[in-house]
Design an enzyme around this catalytic site. Structure first.
Site, short mmCIF file in Angstrom:
data_model
loop_
_atom_site.label_atom_id
_atom_site.label_comp_id
_atom_site.label_asym_id
_atom_site.label_seq_id
_atom_site.Cartn_x
_atom_site.Cartn_y
_atom_site.Cartn_z
N ASN A 13 31.99 47.12 48.37
CA ASN A 13 31.79 46.25 47.09
C ASN A 13 32.50 46.96 46.01
O ASN A 13 31.89 48.21 45.69
CB ASN A 13 30.55 45.72 47.00
N CYS A 74 24.43 42.99 39.04
CA CYS A 74 25.53 43.24 40.39
C CYS A 74 24.53 44.78 40.78
O CYS A 74 24.67 45.61 40.26
CB CYS A 74 26.58 43.72 39.81
N GLY A 75 23.84 44.42 42.19
CA GLY A 75 23.25 45.57 42.77
C GLY A 75 24.29 46.82 43.07
O GLY A 75 24.03 47.87 42.65
N GLU A 188 30.85 35.42 47.45
CA GLU A 188 30.32 35.74 45.99
C GLU A 188 30.81 34.64 45.06
O GLU A 188 32.13 34.63 44.76
CB GLU A 188 30.66 37.19 45.77
N ARG A 189 29.88 34.29 44.01
CA ARG A 189 30.38 33.60 43.27
C ARG A 189 31.24 34.33 42.05
O ARG A 189 30.84 35.54 41.89
CB ARG A 189 29.02 33.07 42.23
N CYS A 198 27.21 42.75 49.23
CA CYS A 198 26.55 42.32 47.65
C CYS A 198 24.85 42.90 47.88
O CYS A 198 24.17 42.36 48.39
CB CYS A 198 26.54 40.65 48.00
N GLY A 199 24.89 43.59 46.71
CA GLY A 199 23.77 44.24 46.47
C GLY A 199 22.50 43.24 46.01
O GLY A 199 21.34 43.32 47.08
N THR A 200 22.67 42.45 45.31
CA THR A 200 21.50 41.26 44.85
C THR A 200 21.57 40.60 46.16
O THR A 200 20.41 39.96 46.48
CB THR A 200 21.93 40.90 43.73
N1 LIG Z 1 28.88 37.79 41.78
C1 LIG Z 1 27.50 37.81 41.41
C2 LIG Z 1 27.49 39.14 40.52
C3 LIG Z 1 27.74 40.37 41.52
C4 LIG Z 1 26.77 40.39 42.70
C5 LIG Z 1 26.95 41.44 43.47
N2 LIG Z 1 28.38 42.10 43.62
C6 LIG Z 1 26.17 42.45 43.87
O1 LIG Z 1 26.36 43.55 44.25
O2 LIG Z 1 24.70 42.20 43.54
C7 LIG Z 1 27.42 36.78 40.52
O3 LIG Z 1 28.07 36.17 39.82
O4 LIG Z 1 26.12 36.07 40.75
#
Ligand SMILES: N[C@H](CCC[C@H](N)C(=O)O)C(=O)O
Length: 259
Positions: A13, A74-75, A188-189, A198-200
């Site tokens: 990421n 963003c995690g 991912e949105r 995607c961390g979260t």
């Molecule tokens: N695209 C996500 C935010 C980044 C999440 C992702 N890159 C992570 O590592 O948590 C959103 O708009 O909800």
């Protein structure tokens, strides 16, 4: 304008990171952020993150998706920001910083970052998915044929469909490997495509799997397209606490771009 930036990635990421402590970056210029994240006309990244001064904590992170819009936590970006702050000498090996979803404690050793995520006390169980917010909204669903499906098509249908519509949610497809290990692919949105991690999202998957009793572990390994992440947590009668997202955060290159 000449803009200095750093490129970091956390299990694939990837992000453009900018030291904005002098507050010179045009924060409302959505087109500029989208251009900088463009993989042909700009630097190329899943997101862009500003490092800024914070009144109470070591620093503040401001996160933008590749579409140019500021977004939720963003995690992986948070983990990369800890590595960036350490590189700049803003912190040593532990920190508390501010993000859109509140304060985060983190530690860094070599290029391994342990990032504390916000507690989770609301988990929606639906017929064939789980929805929870781990700093960003996440839809979690099982996918047996996790290697052979059109994630961009199926992910977009869920992300833009009922009940999310334009606001959307991130979509995580999961396959169980063992009691302590799961495979995850994420649409991912704000990127509007699959990201390599995607961390979260993996945090949401780990908690959802425990909540569904698919695991009895409280330290879970998540295999993502870009590598491996760990998520650990404690469970009390009402919520998941002491949630940590752990994995590598790596400096890739520094650059200048005219824009
Ligand atoms: N695209 C996500 C935010 C980044 C999440 C992702 N890159 C992570 O590592 O948590 C959103 O708009 O909800």
């Amino acid at each position: 304008m000449q803009l200095s930036f750093y490129k970091y990635q956390g299990t694939g990421n990837d992000f453009v990171l900018i030291d904005n402590r002098q507050e010179t970056f045009p924060k409302n210029d959505t087109k500029l952020v989208n251009h900088l994240c463009d993989r042909r006309f700009g630097v190329g990244a899943d997101g862009l993150i500003l490092l800024e001064h914070d009144a109470e904590h070591d620093f503040k992170m401001v996160y933008y998706n590749a579409d140019g819009n500021e977004s939720t936590m963003c995690g992986n970006g948070g983990r990369c920001m800890v590595a960036f702050a350490n590189f700049l000498g803003v912190i040593q090996n532990e920190t508390t910083f501010t993000a859109i979803d509140g304060k985060h404690y983190a530690t860094i050793k070599d290029d391994i970052v342990h990032l504390q995520m916000q507690d989770v006390s609301t988990i929606e169980l639906h017929e064939n998915y789980v929805f929870l917010d781990t700093g960003s909204p996440h839809h979690v669903t099982f996918k047996e044929e996790i290697d052979q499906f059109d994630i961009k098509k199926e992910g977009a249908e869920i992300r833009y469909g009922k009940p999310y519509f334009q606001e959307g949610a991130n979509v995580n497809f999961v396959k169980k490997i063992s009691n302590t290990e799961f495979r995850v692919r994420t649409y991912e949105r704000g990127v509007e495509d699959e990201t390599l991690s995607c961390g979260t999202g993996v945090t949401a998957v780990a908690i959802a799997m425990h909540h569904l009793k698919e695991t009895t572990a409280t330290e879970i390994t998540l295999q993502v397209e870009g590598g491996t992440l760990q998520v650990s947590f404690e469970r009390d009668e009402t919520s998941y606490k002491n949630i940590f997202l752990k994995g590598t955060a790596t400096y890739v290159f520094k650059g200048e771009i005219s824009c």
